[in-house]
Design a protein around this motif. Structure first.
Motif, PDB file in Angstrom:
ATOM      1  N   GLU A 125       0.848  -1.209   0.000  1.00 30.21           N
ATOM      2  CA  GLU A 125       0.000   0.000   0.000  1.00 30.21           C
ATOM      3  C   GLU A 125       0.877   1.251   0.000  1.00 30.21           C
ATOM      4  O   GLU A 125       0.529   2.250  -0.633  1.00 30.21           O
ATOM      5  CB  GLU A 125      -0.912  -0.005   1.225  1.00 30.21           C
ATOM      6  CG  GLU A 125      -1.997  -1.063   1.200  1.00 30.21           C
ATOM      7  CD  GLU A 125      -3.301  -0.565   0.573  1.00 30.21           C
ATOM      8  OE1 GLU A 125      -3.335   0.578   0.072  1.00 30.21           O
ATOM      9  OE2 GLU A 125      -4.278  -1.335   0.587  1.00 30.21           O
ATOM     10  N   THR A 126       2.000   1.192   0.698  1.00 29.67           N
ATOM     11  CA  THR A 126       2.937   2.327   0.707  1.00 29.67           C
ATOM     12  C   THR A 126       3.432   2.580  -0.713  1.00 29.67           C
ATOM     13  O   THR A 126       3.414   3.710  -1.210  1.00 29.67           O
ATOM     14  CB  THR A 126       4.128   2.027   1.636  1.00 29.67           C
ATOM     15  OG1 THR A 126       3.641   1.768   2.955  1.00 29.67           O
ATOM     16  CG2 THR A 126       5.115   3.186   1.677  1.00 29.67           C
ATOM     17  N   ALA A 127       3.854   1.501  -1.387  1.00 29.72           N
ATOM     18  CA  ALA A 127       4.405   1.635  -2.739  1.00 29.72           C
ATOM     19  C   ALA A 127       3.359   2.130  -3.726  1.00 29.72           C
ATOM     20  O   ALA A 127       3.680   2.855  -4.672  1.00 29.72           O
ATOM     21  CB  ALA A 127       4.967   0.290  -3.199  1.00 29.72           C
ATOM     22  N   SER A 128       2.091   1.749  -3.489  1.00 32.66           N
ATOM     23  CA  SER A 128       1.056   2.130  -4.457  1.00 32.66           C
ATOM     24  C   SER A 128       0.595   3.574  -4.262  1.00 32.66           C
ATOM     25  O   SER A 128      -0.260   4.058  -5.012  1.00 32.66           O
ATOM     26  CB  SER A 128      -0.130   1.161  -4.417  1.00 32.66           C
ATOM     27  OG  SER A 128      -0.877   1.354  -3.249  1.00 32.66           O
ATOM     28  N   ASP A 136      11.547   4.342   0.231  1.00 37.79           N
ATOM     29  CA  ASP A 136      12.947   4.722   0.384  1.00 37.79           C
ATOM     30  C   ASP A 136      13.448   5.405  -0.881  1.00 37.79           C
ATOM     31  O   ASP A 136      14.058   6.462  -0.849  1.00 37.79           O
ATOM     32  CB  ASP A 136      13.766   3.459   0.708  1.00 37.79           C
ATOM     33  CG  ASP A 136      15.215   3.775   0.986  1.00 37.79           C
ATOM     34  OD1 ASP A 136      15.475   4.756   1.706  1.00 37.79           O
ATOM     35  OD2 ASP A 136      16.093   3.054   0.461  1.00 37.79           O
ATOM     36  N   ARG A 137      13.156   4.763  -2.046  1.00 37.35           N
ATOM     37  CA  ARG A 137      13.559   5.343  -3.330  1.00 37.35           C
ATOM     38  C   ARG A 137      12.829   4.637  -4.454  1.00 37.35           C
ATOM     39  O   ARG A 137      12.217   3.583  -4.224  1.00 37.35           O
ATOM     40  CB  ARG A 137      15.070   5.244  -3.540  1.00 37.35           C
ATOM     41  CG  ARG A 137      15.586   3.831  -3.654  1.00 37.35           C
ATOM     42  CD  ARG A 137      17.119   3.818  -3.646  1.00 37.35           C
ATOM     43  NE  ARG A 137      17.637   2.538  -4.105  1.00 37.35           N
ATOM     44  CZ  ARG A 137      17.687   1.443  -3.377  1.00 37.35           C
ATOM     45  NH1 ARG A 137      17.222   1.447  -2.136  1.00 37.35           N
ATOM     46  NH2 ARG A 137      18.178   0.324  -3.873  1.00 37.35           N
ATOM     47  N   VAL A 150      10.754   0.566   2.848  1.00 37.49           N
ATOM     48  CA  VAL A 150      11.261   0.069   4.134  1.00 37.49           C
ATOM     49  C   VAL A 150      10.131   0.149   5.152  1.00 37.49           C
ATOM     50  O   VAL A 150       9.273   1.038   5.078  1.00 37.49           O
ATOM     51  CB  VAL A 150      12.496   0.860   4.622  1.00 37.49           C
ATOM     52  CG1 VAL A 150      13.696   0.594   3.733  1.00 37.49           C
ATOM     53  CG2 VAL A 150      12.209   2.355   4.705  1.00 37.49           C
ATOM     54  N   ALA A 151      10.111  -0.791   6.119  1.00 35.39           N
ATOM     55  CA  ALA A 151       9.020  -0.827   7.087  1.00 35.39           C
ATOM     56  C   ALA A 151       9.491  -1.479   8.377  1.00 35.39           C
ATOM     57  O   ALA A 151      10.508  -2.185   8.400  1.00 35.39           O
ATOM     58  CB  ALA A 151       7.827  -1.595   6.513  1.00 35.39           C
TER      59      ALA A 151
END
Ligand SMILES: CCCCCCCCCCCC(=O)SCCNC(=O)CCNC(=O)[C@H](O)C(C)(C)COP(=O)(O)OP(=O)(O)OC[C@H]1O[C@@H](n2cnc3c(N)ncnc32)[C@H](O)[C@@H]1OP(=O)(O)O
Length: 208
Positions: free
Chosen positions: A140-143, A175-176, A185-186
């Motif tokens: 979900e973070t990446a999306s 992160d990038r 990162v989590a």
């Protein structure tokens, strides 16, 4: 496409709200049943009677049901719902469920209380459950607020110490990024601090 379709569904958001309010207490009750099944110490006859009652409830719900899983659906009000999801599904008693909160600055976090159903080593969270919850939060973070589809490519976990069952916090951030690869990162933490660190590559698939 390598996964099932995201289904366009013009059910209005108000109706989705109504249905979620209807189903959430049912899923909560079933989750409670799972915990009670693990922890009960009642006599044998009560167990057998309860089994028959539960089987009758299952038959009642199966009178009308979907052919397959709930899938991911969305309407043109930008509302998306994934009721069967293993981590956040509002109708899934196996999901804790995680309630994700997006903070200013891009951090995504969730506070959750994990009980007896998530045990691995005695009194501790199962390592696969920790990975499951972190994977979802990181996806979900990446999306980035559902602005793109990302799938887990590689996920690395470092279990620094056992994670006690009870109240926990997950946090994730990007992160990038490098082309279609999003590096996330989590952490998973209890009141004493971080128990699990994770880093992963989430990929915007070629087909998306
Ligand atoms: C309410 C709505 C909620 C919706 C939101 C719900 C969020 C749910 C979050 C849960 C997350 C999950 O569990 S997702 C489920 C678990 N994951 C999966 O099932 C994914 C299965 N794998 C795949 O589908 C595929 O292999 C992909 C998509 C990962 C990659 O396929 P592709 O798109 O064809 O990638 P490809 O062109 O070959 O490569 C692109 C670049 O990525 C790199 N790359 C490719 N694969 C990997 C890999 N596994 N690990 C690292 N890096 C990789 C390549 O080297 C390349 O780098 P370069 O050459 O460009 O440098």
């Amino acid at each position: 496409m390598s996964i099932g379709e995201f289904v366009h569904d013009e059910t209005p958001s108000s109706e989705i709200d109504r249905l979620e309010a209807l189903y959430r207490p049912l899923a909560d009750a079933v989750r409670d049943l799972v915990d009670a099944t693990i922890r009960t110490t009642v006599d044998d006859a009560t167990i057998r009677r309860t089994q028959a009652d539960v089987e009758a409830l299952v038959a009642r719900l199966r009178a009308r049901q979907l052919d397959g899983p709930a899938g991911v659906r969305f309407n043109s009000e930008a509302r998306a719902w994934n009721w069967g999801n293993a981590v956040v599904g509002q109708r899934n008693a196996l999901a804790p469920p995680l309630h994700l909160v997006r903070d200013p600055g891009g951090l995504l976090h969730a506070d959750v209380v994990l009980g007896a159903a998530y045990e691995g080593p005695p009194g501790l969270v199962h390592g696969g459950v920790a990975a499951l919850l972190l994977d979802h939060l990181m996806g979900e973070t990446a999306s980035a607020g559902h602005s793109r589809v990302t799938l887990t490519g590689t996920l690395t976990m470092r279990y620094r110490r056992g994670t006690p069952l009870g109240p926990l916090r997950l946090e994730g951030r990007i992160d990038r990024e490098d082309g279609r690869k999003v590096y996330v990162v989590a952490t998973l933490a209890d009141a004493e601090g971080v128990t699990v660190e994770a880093d992963g590559v989430f990929i915007v698939p070629r087909w998306a």
